[in-house]
Motif scaffolding. Structure first.
Motif, short mmCIF file in Angstrom:
data_model
loop_
_atom_site.label_atom_id
_atom_site.label_comp_id
_atom_site.label_asym_id
_atom_site.label_seq_id
_atom_site.Cartn_x
_atom_site.Cartn_y
_atom_site.Cartn_z
N GLY A 7 0.79 -1.22 0.00
CA GLY A 7 0.00 0.00 0.00
C GLY A 7 0.81 1.26 0.00
N SER A 8 2.13 1.17 0.22
CA SER A 8 2.89 2.42 0.32
C SER A 8 4.34 2.24 -0.11
CB SER A 8 2.80 2.96 1.76
OG SER A 8 3.27 1.99 2.67
N GLY A 9 5.26 2.32 0.84
CA GLY A 9 6.66 2.43 0.52
C GLY A 9 7.26 1.24 -0.19
N ASP A 10 6.91 0.00 0.22
CA ASP A 10 7.50 -1.17 -0.41
C ASP A 10 7.09 -1.24 -1.88
OD1 ASP A 10 8.51 -1.76 2.03
OD2 ASP A 10 7.36 -3.59 2.35
N ARG A 11 5.85 -0.97 -2.14
CA ARG A 11 5.36 -1.01 -3.52
C ARG A 11 6.06 0.04 -4.37
NH1 ARG A 11 -0.39 -2.23 -5.74
NH2 ARG A 11 -0.42 -1.19 -7.78
N LEU A 12 6.21 1.25 -3.84
CA LEU A 12 6.88 2.31 -4.59
C LEU A 12 8.35 1.96 -4.83
CD1 LEU A 12 6.85 5.06 -5.95
CD2 LEU A 12 7.27 6.10 -3.70
N ALA A 13 9.01 1.42 -3.81
CA ALA A 13 10.42 1.06 -3.96
C ALA A 13 10.60 0.02 -5.05
CB ALA A 13 10.98 0.55 -2.63
N LEU A 14 9.78 -1.02 -5.04
CA LEU A 14 9.90 -2.05 -6.07
C LEU A 14 9.51 -1.49 -7.44
CD1 LEU A 14 10.43 -4.93 -6.90
CD2 LEU A 14 8.07 -5.51 -6.26
N GLY A 15 8.48 -0.65 -7.48
CA GLY A 15 8.08 -0.06 -8.75
C GLY A 15 9.16 0.81 -9.35
N ALA A 78 5.77 -6.42 -10.19
CA ALA A 78 5.55 -4.99 -10.36
C ALA A 78 4.84 -4.66 -11.65
CB ALA A 78 6.89 -4.25 -10.30
N CYS A 79 5.14 -5.40 -12.71
CA CYS A 79 4.53 -5.09 -14.01
C CYS A 79 3.08 -5.51 -14.10
CB CYS A 79 5.35 -5.73 -15.13
SG CYS A 79 6.94 -4.91 -15.40
N GLU A 80 2.56 -6.16 -13.07
CA GLU A 80 1.13 -6.45 -13.00
C GLU A 80 0.34 -5.29 -12.42
OE1 GLU A 80 0.87 -9.99 -10.71
OE2 GLU A 80 1.68 -11.30 -12.29
N TRP A 81 1.03 -4.31 -11.82
CA TRP A 81 0.35 -3.17 -11.23
C TRP A 81 -0.05 -2.18 -12.33
CZ3 TRP A 81 4.94 -2.47 -7.35
CH2 TRP A 81 4.91 -3.52 -6.43
N PRO A 82 -1.20 -1.53 -12.19
CA PRO A 82 -1.65 -0.61 -13.24
C PRO A 82 -0.65 0.47 -13.59
CG PRO A 82 -3.42 -1.03 -11.67
CD PRO A 82 -2.18 -1.67 -11.09
N GLU A 83 0.06 1.00 -12.60
CA GLU A 83 0.96 2.11 -12.86
C GLU A 83 2.21 1.70 -13.65
OE1 GLU A 83 1.56 1.15 -8.38
OE2 GLU A 83 0.03 0.87 -9.93
N ASP A 125 6.30 22.08 -8.27
CA ASP A 125 5.75 21.51 -9.50
C ASP A 125 5.43 20.04 -9.27
OD1 ASP A 125 6.06 23.95 -10.75
OD2 ASP A 125 7.97 23.44 -11.70
N VAL A 126 4.88 19.40 -10.29
CA VAL A 126 4.45 18.01 -10.16
C VAL A 126 5.32 17.13 -11.05
CG1 VAL A 126 2.56 16.37 -10.38
CG2 VAL A 126 2.09 18.74 -9.69
N CYS A 127 6.13 16.30 -10.42
CA CYS A 127 6.92 15.29 -11.12
C CYS A 127 7.11 14.14 -10.14
CB CYS A 127 8.26 15.86 -11.59
SG CYS A 127 9.24 14.71 -12.56
N GLU A 128 6.37 13.08 -10.32
CA GLU A 128 6.41 11.95 -9.40
C GLU A 128 7.48 10.95 -9.84
OE1 GLU A 128 4.82 12.07 -6.70
OE2 GLU A 128 3.50 13.76 -7.16
N PRO A 129 7.91 10.06 -8.93
CA PRO A 129 8.97 9.12 -9.29
C PRO A 129 8.70 8.32 -10.55
CG PRO A 129 8.67 9.11 -6.92
CD PRO A 129 7.59 9.99 -7.48
N LEU A 130 7.46 7.89 -10.77
CA LEU A 130 7.16 7.07 -11.94
C LEU A 130 6.87 7.91 -13.18
CD1 LEU A 130 5.07 4.19 -10.34
CD2 LEU A 130 7.52 4.27 -10.84
N ASP A 131 7.05 9.23 -13.09
CA ASP A 131 6.95 10.09 -14.27
C ASP A 131 8.25 10.10 -15.08
OD1 ASP A 131 4.33 10.80 -13.79
OD2 ASP A 131 4.87 12.57 -12.61
#
Length: 298
Positions: A7-15, A78-83, A125-131
């Motif tokens: 739901g949070s940090g682990d998912r973002l780190a792997l993504g 990770a590649c199964e996640w929508p993002e 400004d808006v620039c997220e890690p997966l951008d």
């Protein structure tokens, strides 16, 4: 059962690792959680490693720096996640030997991503890690393609704010491992992408479905092109910008629509990419910020 906080940090780190290919502990910490202590990121990575989702190598020549990368299992998850759907990285990224051989360039690309991410945070400004999306494939015909080091999405202005605009950029990170002429040839390839119209066998353009450039199916405007120069001193930077300018001369119609800028990575690290450190290849002597409106751009 995977003991990952999806739901949070682990998912973002792997993504982030699946998308960026690799990062040092410090780099990943700056991307996903700069507001907390780095020990939390180390524990997170250790947990992901125990679950078989990430691996690591150590670079002895860099003060025993640890470099993290996703395993094949981590990439699959990770590649199964929508993002991340549709953004599967190359298969070799999960091989430790390949990671070691590619570390120099890929970690520089990751550091370049951080330049833009951290500048956006400072500016609101808006620039997220997966951008930051490495190696997006763009065909240009004859089984050839343009594959920038990264495609960057960036929004000037805060979320929900008025007066902002969406920017896109193709980013090429050059570490002076190829000659200036080969670097300049990339500009010609981008010009081909700008005018490339795919031919569909058995179909002819009609008034309802006219032939259009392939890039228009992805972007409302052609992304600006940013050359980030590293691995050489001031004289080497000048040689590379001179080569880019020589390649740009016969491409005047293309440059009227698409800003092409170059800057040393050292200047971006010191001043930030929004500072006037970029040199337009078609306007000698000028210095601009990369977010400034360009020809044919928002």
């Amino acid at each position: 059962m995977i003991g990952v906080d999806v739901g949070s940090g682990d998912r973002l780190a792997l993504g982030v690792l699946a998308q960026y290919r690799m990062a040092t502990t410090e780099q990943l910490h700056r991307v996903i959680a700069p507001e907390v202590r780095v020990e939390q990121t180390r524990r997170r990575l250790a947990r992901l490693r125990e679950e078989g989702l990430v691996g690591r190598i150590t670079l002895p020549q860099a003060g025993r720096t640890r470099v993290w990368f996703p395993t094949a299992y981590g990439v699959q998850l990770a590649c199964e996640w929508p993002e991340l759907r549709g953004r599967r990285p190359s298969r070799t990224v999960s091989d430790p030997t390949a990671v070691r051989l590619k570390a120099g360039h890929t970690l520089t690309v990751t550091e370049t991503a951080l330049v833009f991410l951290e500048d956006a945070r400072r500016r609101g400004d808006v620039c997220e890690p997966l951008d930051w999306i490495p190696e997006v494939h763009h065909p240009i015909g004859n089984r050839e393609a343009v594959v920038p080091d990264a495609l960057l999405y960036y929004r000037r202005g805060s979320v929900g704010g008025e007066g902002g605009s969406m920017l896109r950029a193709f980013v090429e990170v050059d570490r002076a491992t190829m000659g200036p002429e080969r670097l300049a040839a990339k500009l010609t390839a981008y010009e081909r992408l700008h005018r490339y119209v795919p031919v569909v066998p058995g179909r002819r353009p009609t008034l309802r479905e006219p032939a259009v450039e392939d890039w228009r199916r992805r972007y409302p405007l052609f992304p600006r092109i940013l050359f980030v120069l590293d691995g050489t001193g001031p004289a080497g930077v000048e040689n590379r910008i001179t080569a880019l300018r020589a390649a740009a001369r016969p491409l005047a119609p293309f440059l009227r629509d698409v800003p092409v800028l170059a800057a040393p990575l050292a200047d971006l690290l010191h001043h930030g990419p929004s500072a006037p450190v970029w040199r337009p290849v078609h306007e000698p002597g000028q210095r601009v910020g990369w977010t400034e409106p360009g020809r044919g751009q928002a």
